[in-house]
Design a protein around this motif. Structure first.
Motif, PDB file in Angstrom:
ATOM      1  N   ASP A  80       0.860  -1.182   0.000  1.00  0.00           N
ATOM      2  CA  ASP A  80       0.000   0.000   0.000  1.00  0.00           C
ATOM      3  C   ASP A  80       0.901   1.240   0.000  1.00  0.00           C
ATOM      4  N   VAL A  81       0.869   2.009  -1.073  1.00  0.00           N
ATOM      5  CA  VAL A  81       1.731   3.184  -1.198  1.00  0.00           C
ATOM      6  C   VAL A  81       0.900   4.462  -1.293  1.00  0.00           C
ATOM      7  N   THR A  82      -0.317   4.415  -0.774  1.00  0.00           N
ATOM      8  CA  THR A  82      -1.210   5.576  -0.864  1.00  0.00           C
ATOM      9  C   THR A  82      -0.582   6.820  -0.274  1.00  0.00           C
ATOM     10  N   ALA A  83      -0.037   6.688   0.941  1.00  0.00           N
ATOM     11  CA  ALA A  83       0.525   7.859   1.627  1.00  0.00           C
ATOM     12  C   ALA A  83       1.693   8.450   0.850  1.00  0.00           C
ATOM     13  N   ALA A  84       2.479   7.618   0.213  1.00  0.00           N
ATOM     14  CA  ALA A  84       3.655   8.101  -0.508  1.00  0.00           C
ATOM     15  C   ALA A  84       3.298   8.933  -1.728  1.00  0.00           C
TER      16      ALA A  84
END
Length: 757
Positions: A80-84
Motif C-alpha cells: 500500500d503506497v497511498t501515503a507516498a
C-alpha cells in the motif's frame, strides 16, 4: 490476482555488468481526478529486488521475493503506497536488483544462474483517485537503467560496494540523467506469478559488538556474542578509495577466524569509501556468523563502530519454555536461534556455507518444534506449495531439497539414482500433519493431501518382494555419532528398518488425514497398506520377544514411537532401549532419524529417568556438550567442535543446523507437559513429568484459541501445578500417580503428591 499489464524488464547495455542494476521510471499523476484514494504496488523480480518510491523504501522487506521453485512459481508482494503518493504530482518509482537465488551461486558444485541469465524487474502500480479514475504504471520499455554502486553480490560470497559510485538521489525527482540508458523486455509468462502467502524477510533485531581484539596473526576480530544470520552495518569516514574488508565465520580456531566449514563460500564483503560519511549495509547477501574479521578500517576499531543486523522471515513467537536448569535453558535458546537463522524464506539446513538448501529431512523431524516456537503456518504453507510443484513434475518423488536446485547441478556421486527417501521424502506427510495438529486448519490439510498421497503411493511401488522399503538409496540414520566423519551415512541402524518404519508411520498418517477429510475409501486403502507393512516389518526385522534387527537405539526408538510394536514386544523393546542408552553412558548414539524420537520412546515405555539422563548428559556426544563449549545455536554434528577447540575434520560441519534441536518437542510435551488432544489445541493435554533433578519448569503456547500455559514446581507441599486454559477450550491435567482431571477455560492451581520417577 491483478490483471497483469506489466512486462519483466532488464537493464540494457552494461548497466547489469555487476549483477545489481537500477531501474526507474519518472511519472506524473493524472490531473483532474481529485486526491489519491488508494494506491497499491505489486512487485517481484528475477533475482531479488528493493523497491523505492521517491527515494524511500516502500517496505522493510529484504531479499524479496525470496526463493521459490522458479520453474513454476514466482511470488510477488503487494504494498500500500497511498501515503507516498499524497505529496504532489511528480514521482519516481525505482527498483534495485540483485542476483539472489535466481542468478546467484547455489549448492556446493559451483554452479550459478540455474534459473536464467537475465535479472529482471516487474512492477505494476495501480492508483485510484477520488472520482474512481484508475491510473496504472507498469514496467515496460519506457523505463531507464543504470549500474549501481554494488560491484558484486552473491548470497554465498558476499557483496562489494563502491561508495564513490553511489547516487543517493537516483530514485528521486532530483536524480541526475547522466549515464542512464534503456531497458529491454524479457520473455516471461505472467501465469507463473503467485501471491506470496508466507511472511516477508526483514531485519528483526540488532546486536552490538561485544569485543574487539587482535588475533595471533595480527588480524582484527570482532565477537557479537551470538551465532546469527544477517550482516554487518556501520557508518565510517576515511580516505576516498580506501577499502574495508569484512570476513565472517561462526567460530574461531587457533585464535583465528574458523572459515574451513564455509567450504567455498567466501562470506566476504568489501566497502570502498567515498571520502565522506559512508553507511554500509550489504542487503543483497547474508552470512551465518558470530565473528567477523575486519581489515582496512580507518583508525582504531571500537565495539560501538559495528552492529550485526539479524535477518530472517518475519515470524511471530508463540511458544516459550524455561526450567530450573540453566544449561537446558541455553539449549532451548540455541534451538530458537537455530530456527531463526534457518527460516530465512526457505527452511534451510544451514545458513553459512555453500549450501543453504531446503533439505526436507531436517524439516520432517523438526516441524512440531517449529510449530510450537513460532507461528509458521504461512511460512511453511508457501514452502509446501513448492514441494507440491516439484513433486508433481516428478511422478510423486519428493526431492532431497525444495526448491530442488540439485536437479540442475552435476551428478552427485554420494547419492546415486535418487528416489523417494525415508524421513526426507516423508516430509510430504509429516509436515502437513504437524501443522494440522498445531493449527487445526482443515483447509491446509486438504490443500496438501494430494502431495501426502502421492508420496506414499510412489513408495509403495518401490518395495521389495518381501514388502520392505529396502530397495533404493537411503540416508538412513544420517550422522550417527559413531559414523566416521567422512562417511556420515555409515550408521548402526539398518537402513531398511529405518525406511520401512517411516513408511508405516506415513501410511497411518495419510489414513488419518483421509478420515479427517472424509475420504473413506482412501482411509481404508492406506490402513490396509499400513497393516501389510507392519506385518512385513515384524516378520523380517523383529523376533518374538522384540529384538529389532541391528539392535541399536534408533531402531527401537522408531519401532516404539511409530507404533510398530505393541504389548510384550513393546515393553521388551523399551527395556532394551534403556539398556542401550545406559550402556552408552547416556551419551547420544542416534543420528537424524532416531534422535528426535529416542527420549519419547524412553519416557513412553516407563524409562523417564533414562530420558532425562540422556537429555542432561554433558559429555560428547550429547545435547549439552555444545552448550559446555559455548554454543549459541544447534550444531550439525554432536562434535562439530572437538573438546580441544578444533573444528571437526569432516568436510560437512555446520554450527547452525536445527535438526538435532528436535528434542525441544519432548521438552515442550513432557518436561513442560503441553500437547494437543485435538488439532489446534481446542482440547489440550497438560501432562508434565518432573524428573532430571529439575525443581520447576514452565511452558506457554499461544494457540489459535488463546494462551495455554503451565508451570510446575516441586516443594515441601508436593507438586504444585498452575494451568491457564484458553477461552472456548478445555484441557486434561494428567499428573504422575494421579487420576486425570478435566479443566475448563480459566486458571487453575492443583497440588499433588510427589512421585519418584
Amino acid at each position: 490476482m491483478p490483471t497483469w499489464q506489466a512486462t519483466m524488464i532488464a537493464a540494457d547495455g552494461d548497466a547489469d555488468r555487476d549483477g545489481a542494476p537500477l531501474l526507474r521510471r519518472r511519472f506524473t499523476l493524472d490531473d483532474g481526478h481529485g486526491a489519491v484514494r488508494d494506491a497499491v504496488l505489486h512487485v517481484t523480480a528475477q533475482g531479488v529486488v528493493e523497491t523505492f518510491l521517491d527515494g524511500r523504501a516502500v517496505s522493510g522487506d529484504v531479499l524479496s521475493p525470496g526463493w521459490s521453485s522458479f520453474e513454476w512459481r514466482l511470488r510477488y508482494r503487494t504494498h500500500d503506497v497511498t501515503a507516498a503518493l499524497s505529496t504532489g504530482p511528480e514521482h519516481v518509482l525505482g527498483l534495485a536488483l540483485g542476483n539472489g537465488w535466481f542468478r546467484g551461486r547455489l549448492g556446493w558444485n559451483g554452479g550459478r544462474a540455474y534459473y536464467g541469465e537475465d535479472l529482471g524487474g516487474f512492477a505494476q502500480l495501480e492508483v485510484t483517485f477520488a472520482d474512481g479514475h484508475v491510473q496504472t504504471l507498469v514496467t515496460d520499455g519506457t523505463w531507464e537503467s543504470h549500474a549501481s554502486a554494488v560491484t558484486a553480490n552473491d548470497l554465498y560470497d558476499g557483496q562489494d560496494v563502491d561508495a564513490r559510485l553511489l547516487d543517493p538521489a537516483w530514485a528521486t525527482t532530483a536524480g541526475t540523467d547522466d549515464g542512464w540508458g534503456g531497458v529491454r523486455a524479457l520473455e516471461f509468462d505472467t501465469a507463473l506469478l503467485t501471491e506470496h502467502v508466507g511472511p516477508p524477510v526483514r531485519r528483526q533485531e540488532v546486536l552490538p559488538a561485544q569485543r574487539v581484539w587482535t588475533s595471533p596473526s595480527g588480524r582484527t576480530l570482532v565477537d557479537f556474542g551470538q551465532n546469527l544470520v544477517g550482516w554487518l552495518r556501520f557508518t565510517v569516514r576515511g580516505e576516498a578509495g580506501q577499502v574495508v574488508t569484512l570476513r565472517h565465520a561462526e567460530v574461531l580456531e587457533d585464535g583465528e577466524l574458523g572459515v574451513r566449514p564455509l567450504r567455498t563460500a567466501k562470506a566476504t564483503d568489501t566497502f570502498t569509501l567515498s571520502g565522506g560519511d559512508d553507511v554500509f549495509e550489504p542487503t543483497f547477501t547474508f552470512h551465518g556468523f558470530r565473528y567477523a574479521e575486519v581489515d582496512g578500517w580507518p583508525g582504531e576499531l571500537r565495539t560501538d563502530d559495528l552492529e550485526a543486523v539479524v535477518v530472517h522471515s518475519e515470524l511471530e513467537r508463540t511458544g516459550e519454555f524455561e526450567c530450573s536448569d540453566e544449561m537446558l535453558n541455553q539449549l532451548h535458546r540455541n534451538v530458537v536461534w537455530g530456527t531463526k537463522g534457518n527460516f530465512l524464506d526457505v527452511p534451510t539446513d544451514c545458513p553459512q556455507r555453500d549450501e543453504r538448501l531446503g533439505w526436507t529431512g531436517d524439516l520432517a523431524v523438526f516441524a512440531p518444534t517449529a510449530a510450537y516456537l513460532y507461528d509458521v503456518e504461512g511460512f511453511l504453507r508457501d514452502w509446501m506449495r513448492d514441494l507440491a510443484a516439484e513433486q508433481a513434475a516428478r511422478d510423486g518423488l519428493v526431492a532431497f531439497v525444495v526448491p530442488d536446485v540439485l536437479k540442475h547441478s552435476p551428478p552427485i556421486g554420494a547419492f546415486p539414482d535418487p528416489d523417494s527417501t525415508a524421513v526426507w521424502s516423508d516430509v510430504a506427510v509429516w509436515l502437513p500433519w504437524a501443522l494440522w495438529e498445531a493449527y487445526g486448519r482443515r483447509d491446509l490439510l486438504a490443500e496438501h493431501y494430494p502431495a501426502m498421497t502421492a508420496h506414499v503411493e510412489r513408495v509403495l511401488t518401490l518395495l521389495s518382494p518381501q514388502g520392505l522399503w529396502d530397495t533404493v538409496f537411503q540416508f538412513g540414520d544420517w550422522l550417527d555419532p559413531d559414523a566416521p566423519p567422512e562417511r556420515p551415512a555409515d550408521a548402526k541402524a539398518d537402513k531398511g528398518v529405518v525406511a520401512t518404519a517411516c513408511l508405516f508411520r506415513s501410511l497411518r498418517t495419510v489414513a488419518d488425514a483421509a478420515r479427517v477429510l472424509g475420504h473413506t475409501g482412501d482411509a481404508e486403502r492406506f490402513d490396509a497398506a499400513a497393516a501389510r507393512i507392519r506385518t512385513a516389518f515384524l516378520e523380517h526385522y523383529v523376533d518374538e520377544q522384540g529384538l529389532v534387527l541391528s539392535d541399536c537405539a534408533t531402531v527401537y526408538a522408531l519401532a516404539i514411537e511409530f507404533g510398530l510394536l505393541t504389548g510384550a514386544q513393546r515393553e521388551w523393546a523399551g527395556q532394551r532401549l534403556a539398556e542401550i542408552v545406559e550402556k552408552a553412558g547416556y551419551r547420544v548414539s542416534t543420528g537424524f532419524a532416531g534422535t528426535p524420537y529416542v527420549t519419547g520412546a524412553l519416557s513412553g515405555t516407563g524409562h523417564l529417568d533414562a530420558a532425562y539422563r540422556l537429555l542432561t548428559e554433558r559429555k560428547c556426544p550429547s545435547w549439552l556438550y555444545p552448550v559446555t563449549m559455548g554454543a549459541t545455536t544447534i550444531w550439525e554434528r554432536w562434535d562439530s567442535m572437538l573438546p580441544d577447540g578444533s573444528i571437526n575434520p569432516g568436510e560437512m560441519t555446520s554450527f547452525n543446523h536445527y535438526a538435532l534441536g528436535a528434542v525441544a518437542d519432548w521438552m515442550h510435551r513432557v518436561v513442560a507437559g503441553l500437547s494437543p488432544l485435538e488439532p489446534g489445541y481446542r482440547r489440550a493435554l497438560v501432562a508434565p513429568q518432573p524428573g532430571g533433578g529439575l525443581t520447576w519448569a514452565r511452558g506457554s503456547l499461544r494457540t489459535p484459541h488463546g494462551n495455554l500455559a503451565v508451570r510446575w514446581e516441586q516443594g515441601e507441599a508436593g507438586l504444585v501445578v498452575d494451568v491457564e486454559v484458553p477461552a472456548g477450550t478445555t484441557a486434561v491435567l494428567r499428573l504422575p500417580g494421579e487420576a486425570d482431571r478435566e479443566l475448563p477455560a480459566g486458571t487453575h492451581r492443583v497440588t499433588a503428591a510427589l512421585t519418584a520417577p
